[in-house]
Structure formats: C-alpha cells, structure tokens
Design a protein around this motif. Sequence first.
Motif, short mmCIF file in Angstrom:
data_model
loop_
_atom_site.label_atom_id
_atom_site.label_comp_id
_atom_site.label_asym_id
_atom_site.label_seq_id
_atom_site.Cartn_x
_atom_site.Cartn_y
_atom_site.Cartn_z
N SER A 150 0.85 -1.18 0.00
CA SER A 150 0.00 0.00 0.00
C SER A 150 0.89 1.24 0.00
CB SER A 150 -0.95 -0.02 1.20
OG SER A 150 -2.29 -0.08 0.79
N SER A 151 0.61 2.21 0.87
CA SER A 151 1.41 3.44 0.91
C SER A 151 2.54 3.31 1.92
CB SER A 151 0.52 4.63 1.30
OG SER A 151 -0.44 4.89 0.30
N ALA A 152 3.73 3.72 1.52
CA ALA A 152 4.85 3.70 2.46
C ALA A 152 4.64 4.74 3.55
CB ALA A 152 6.15 3.94 1.72
N ILE A 153 4.31 5.96 3.15
CA ILE A 153 3.97 7.02 4.10
C ILE A 153 2.64 7.61 3.65
CG2 ILE A 153 4.63 9.29 4.99
CD1 ILE A 153 7.56 8.45 4.47
N LYS A 154 1.68 7.65 4.55
CA LYS A 154 0.35 8.15 4.16
C LYS A 154 -0.24 9.01 5.28
CE LYS A 154 -3.63 5.98 4.35
NZ LYS A 154 -4.71 4.99 4.12
N LEU A 155 -0.53 10.26 4.95
CA LEU A 155 -1.29 11.12 5.86
C LEU A 155 -2.76 10.92 5.56
CD1 LEU A 155 1.60 12.39 5.90
CD2 LEU A 155 0.48 14.59 6.28
N GLY A 156 -3.54 10.52 6.54
CA GLY A 156 -4.95 10.22 6.36
C GLY A 156 -5.15 8.72 6.27
#
Length: 479
Positions: free
Chosen positions: A280-286
């Motif tokens: 998925s996302s390595a770094i995700k805000l939200g």
Amino acid sequence: MSISFHLNSIFILSSSITLILCIQTQSHTSPYINLPSTTYRSKPKPNPITISVTDYGATGDGIHYDTVSIQSAINDCSSAGGGRVVFPPGKYLTQTVFLKTGVVLEVQKNATVLGGTKMEDYPAEQSRWYVVLAEDAEDVGITGGGEINGQGFEFVVRFDEKKNVMVSWNETGACFGDECRPRLIGFVRCRNVRVWDVHLNQPAYWCLHLVQCDNTYIHDMSIYGDFNTPNNDGIDIDDSNNTVITRCNINTGDDAICPKTYDGPLYNLTATDSWIRTKSSAIKLGSASWFEFKGLLFDNITIVDSHRGLGLQIRDGGNVSDITFSNINITTRYYDPSWWGRAEPIYVTTCPRNATAKTGSISNLLFVNITATSENGVFLSGSKHGGLSNIKFLNVDFNYKRWTSYDDGLVDYRPGCQGLVNRSSAGFMMEHIEGLEVENVNIRWFGDRVRKWNNPLDFRPSSVDNISLINFHSNSYRQ
C-alpha cells in the motif's frame, strides 16, 4: 491560469497542453534541513527494579496462557516505582496485558510474546483489542531484542496472492465492518513512550498504534506483516504530538507509517533513516483527517516494491501544512487494484469523503532530493472547494518504466471521492492547484510502453494557477 516558465525551450506537441521541456541542468545546493533532537526524555526513576515473568509463574511454553503471571509482574513493578519486566527466552501466550506507568517490557532475544487468537482473549470493548495496551501511562516502553507476535496467519480465512480474506468478528455483534481483528500494540493517552530493539511480527490488524500520545521515540526496531494481508499497518499515529521514528525497518502489506487525525491535531512528527516495503502506501497522511497536520518531516528513507510512495489522502476537512519530504529513494509498482494505489511515487489529494464531508486544504509542501523509479507518475489533486497551494519540488529525478502486466491509465481517488477513474498516464498529473514550483526536475522514460504516455505534464488549465518550472527535463529511452 497563470504559468511562469523559466526554460531555454518549450516544444508544444498538441493542443491538449502537452509539453516536452528541455534545459541544461544547473547545480543547486539543497537547503539545510534541521532535524529535531532524538534524545529520549524520561523522568529518572530512583532504584528501578527488574522482575522476571517466570518468577510469577509464567511457563513460556507457547501453549498455556501466561496472562496472569505477566500482568501480576507488571502491576508489582509499577507499584514499586517502575523498572523492567523481563521475558527470558521462551514463548509466552497471552490475552491482552496492560502496561502500567514506569514499566518497560524487556522481551529478551529468543523470547516471543504470542497474542491470543480468540475473541475472548481481548477486552469487551473493540477499542481495547490489543495484545499489549498502555492507557493513561507515563514512562513506558518495550525493548529487549525479542519478538511480539500477533499470529496474523491464524486470522486468515482464505489465502490469496491478490489479498487474503481475513477473520471478522462482526458476526458476534462486537463490532462492525470487515476489519474486526485485534491490533498488536497500543499506547493510548500516554506520555514518554519508547519502543526500541524489538521485533513486531504478524499483526492481525494494525501493528503499533499511538493514540493521543505525547513525546514518543521509536527507534532501531523492525515490523514484519504478511504482504498479502490487508490492514496490517506498520505504525499508525493518531492525534499524537512530538513523535520521532528513526532507524526502523518496516515490511508489511498495508500502510507503513500512517499519521491520522480522528479527535485532535497532529504536530511535530519526524521519521528518518528507515527502510520501507509495503503493498500500500509507504507514508500516508490520512485518510482519517478531521483535524490539522502540521510540522512533519520525513528524511533519508528508502521505499521499495510499494504500491504508492508518499501519499496524502485528506478526506474529512482537516488542513495540512508545513510538511517536508527529503532525501528519499522510492520504487513503486502496480499490484491488484483491490489495494488502494496505482504505483504513484508521490500522491497528494484533498477531496471530501462523501457529500456530507468538509473539504480540507494542503499547503506548504516541500519535496527535496527525491529519486523515484515507478510504473506511474506523480498525482496532485485538490478539489473545487479545498485546493493545493504552495507545493515545491526541488532536485527530483523520476524514472518511469513498466515491468508488471497490470493495466495502467487509471487514477485512484479512493477512499470516497470518485473511486477509480480512467485518465491517461503522465509524468505529473495535476488539478486544482494554486502555486506549484518545480526546480531541477528530471523525467526519464524507459521502454516503448511508457513512451506511449501522452505527456510529461498533464494538467487541467482551468484549475491550475501559478506554476513555475525551472530546469525541467523530459527524455525518452528505448529498452
């Protein structure tokens, strides 16, 4: 629309505003980035004690529950003023245990704490479903070189290379939806938290969860979750302030480092010197984003084999500002579309989750010294009522090529918004932006499949204002 180009030449390929921009690269010294101190500050404890769980009757055989012994050791250690509760080599099967003020769990090398796999192993309230849980505690931590294991494979109903089908306890009425599984470790409303030199493995759901915590230091530790298991996030930081994550190795199926704002703002998060792999996302805000995010720094991070690199998914009205991503090496690729993401190295979006949600804003983002090899381009999307502003790319190299057989040409707005939308791929896809500066950016296209993309820049003119391109290159290469 106002666009300022600082270029030697511009060649217009078509009336759809397709640009190939060629310029000689100029040297540029990146700005000095100040990292906050990573010194852990905790109140000194007079005469801290050391207690072994085996002295309280823990068997460590991995078959019989050691919950009572573990909890008794923690309680006595806290009552005595704090210290360490030690797990010697062995396997300690347990229901939820509650970490108390002043206590550090020392899970020694060749020791494993095993989370139970039955619903009765966890408290009645779903919000307290953790193998290890600290609530309203101070000066707490986990270390020792050993392992805490959530036995995530025991929660798989059907193994699937695309995405495993997981246990859900919603049939009991204890929870709702398809994500009703226990987390591994939780710190809730805690202060002075430290997690280091420990291996967190196979969470059934989220792995390390901070909720409304202050002054947390996570360093020199690893997280491993099955690559095909959904929702086994690495580190989720909710409404927590003054957090440092450094020298961590995170290899998991779902989002790796994920700041969220459910009930309050999130300030002063720093993540550095780490390695990440995720489906998925390595770094995700939200995407949980009801309150403000401000003052976040991500520096010196390597991201490999991920579905999305750096992501902002603002869906609930919260505002984001003053975020820096620096010295990051990214590799992203396509996976099955049941996972959010379409191989974007950078993904910045703000749009309402649904018809009743507010629209937040994103401003003052800096991407500096970024290198990416990806199957898809950068996606920057605001919305009509909450746009993106003051975004800068400085010293960035994007290398685009295809190596999987998944379909391209899709833009992923999930969750909510528009879902998956057909749209031609491009190096940068942009909409609803006010103020974008691109300086010393190189795009390289490798292989015939990528060369069929329409353009390096794809933006909707009526929704994009004030773009400055300085030393922007785009070149194609056959393979």
